[in-house]
Design a protein around this motif. Structure first.
Motif, PDB file in Angstrom:
ATOM      1  N   ILE A   7     -14.839  -0.934   8.288  1.00  0.00           N
ATOM      2  CA  ILE A   7     -14.241  -0.067   7.245  1.00  0.00           C
ATOM      3  C   ILE A   7     -15.686   0.789   6.440  1.00  0.00           C
ATOM      4  O   ILE A   7     -15.257   1.851   6.376  1.00  0.00           O
ATOM      5  N   ASP A   8     -16.709   0.261   6.333  1.00  0.00           N
ATOM      6  CA  ASP A   8     -17.599   1.024   5.839  1.00  0.00           C
ATOM      7  C   ASP A   8     -17.998   2.350   6.606  1.00  0.00           C
ATOM      8  O   ASP A   8     -18.192   3.404   6.150  1.00  0.00           O
ATOM      9  N   ARG A  22     -15.173   4.816   6.704  1.00  0.00           N
ATOM     10  CA  ARG A  22     -14.946   5.490   5.524  1.00  0.00           C
ATOM     11  C   ARG A  22     -16.136   6.535   5.673  1.00  0.00           C
ATOM     12  O   ARG A  22     -16.013   7.808   5.134  1.00  0.00           O
ATOM     13  N   GLU A  38     -15.337  -5.635   7.190  1.00  0.00           N
ATOM     14  CA  GLU A  38     -15.961  -4.858   6.444  1.00  0.00           C
ATOM     15  C   GLU A  38     -16.885  -3.632   6.973  1.00  0.00           C
ATOM     16  O   GLU A  38     -17.079  -2.580   6.801  1.00  0.00           O
ATOM     17  N   VAL A  89      -5.983   0.622   6.509  1.00  0.00           N
ATOM     18  CA  VAL A  89      -6.529  -0.619   6.923  1.00  0.00           C
ATOM     19  C   VAL A  89      -5.514  -1.558   6.705  1.00  0.00           C
ATOM     20  O   VAL A  89      -4.808  -2.409   7.606  1.00  0.00           O
ATOM     21  N   ARG A  90      -5.169  -1.749   5.514  1.00  0.00           N
ATOM     22  CA  ARG A  90      -4.150  -2.986   5.229  1.00  0.00           C
ATOM     23  C   ARG A  90      -2.755  -2.680   5.721  1.00  0.00           C
ATOM     24  O   ARG A  90      -1.944  -3.434   6.127  1.00  0.00           O
ATOM     25  N   GLN A 141       0.833  -0.970  -0.150  1.00  0.00           N
ATOM     26  CA  GLN A 141      -0.085  -0.047   0.151  1.00  0.00           C
ATOM     27  C   GLN A 141       0.722   1.217  -0.201  1.00  0.00           C
ATOM     28  O   GLN A 141       1.601   1.534   1.077  1.00  0.00           O
ATOM     29  N   TYR A 187      -9.367   4.368   2.280  1.00  0.00           N
ATOM     30  CA  TYR A 187      -9.420   3.903   3.643  1.00  0.00           C
ATOM     31  C   TYR A 187      -8.977   2.608   3.799  1.00  0.00           C
ATOM     32  O   TYR A 187      -8.219   1.987   4.834  1.00  0.00           O
ATOM     33  N   HIS A 188      -9.140   1.489   2.529  1.00  0.00           N
ATOM     34  CA  HIS A 188      -8.615   0.332   2.533  1.00  0.00           C
ATOM     35  C   HIS A 188      -6.932   0.087   2.501  1.00  0.00           C
ATOM     36  O   HIS A 188      -6.575  -0.711   3.247  1.00  0.00           O
TER      37      HIS A 188
END
Length: 152
Positions: free
Chosen positions: A101-102, A105, A98, A134-135, A26, A130-131
């Motif tokens: 995450i949703d 975001r 998820e 997170v990663r 990333q 956002y991912h």
């Protein structure tokens, strides 16, 4: 923004974020990396992170007065990012990564909508990407001996 070099904890977080970014593939730009490091510094002493009712915090932040709303939503987005990235096992027990995450975001997107130009730009970017953070945090968590390297 300029590089983060202000003391032992920030240097440790910055090194961990950079290593996590490399390992996860990333590519974080300087603005994302700086925000992630400062967010980790701000929340590193949050002993109640996993004890909060996250959805209630999100609703409370949504209903806050205009002057408090952006900061409250930023904190919610940050906590969701921390849970999805550093504590995914907690997320899986509850509702799944998820979900965090949703909502994270969405919180950052709402910060962008409720903020002035520079701040709005940063949070619009963080919402779209956002991912990536997170990663990156998931890779930080997976680093060999990460627990012993994390600032207290």
């Amino acid at each position: 923004m300029h590089s983060i070099r202000q003391g032992a904890a920030s240097e440790l977080w910055q090194a961990l974020v950079r290593e996590g970014s490399e390992r996860s593939g990333q590519a974080l730009d300087e603005m994302q990396e700086s925000y992630l490091v400062f967010m980790l510094l701000r929340h590193q002493g949050d002993a109640h992170l996993l004890a909060r009712t996250q959805a209630l915090d999100f609703l409370t932040a949504q209903q806050a007065g205009f002057t408090l709303r952006a900061d409250a939503l930023r904190d919610v987005g940050d906590r969701y990012l921390l849970i999805a990235g550093l504590y995914p096992e907690y997320a899986r027990r509850r509702v799944g990564v998820e979900y965090f995450i949703d909502l994270g975001r969405g919180a950052y997107r709402d910060v962008a909508d409720a903020s002035r130009a520079g701040y709005a730009e940063l949070f619009a970017l963080l919402s779209r990407t956002y991912h990536g953070p997170v990663r990156t945090l998931q890779a930080v968590r997976a680093l060999p001996d990460a627990a012993s390297r994390l600032p207290s």
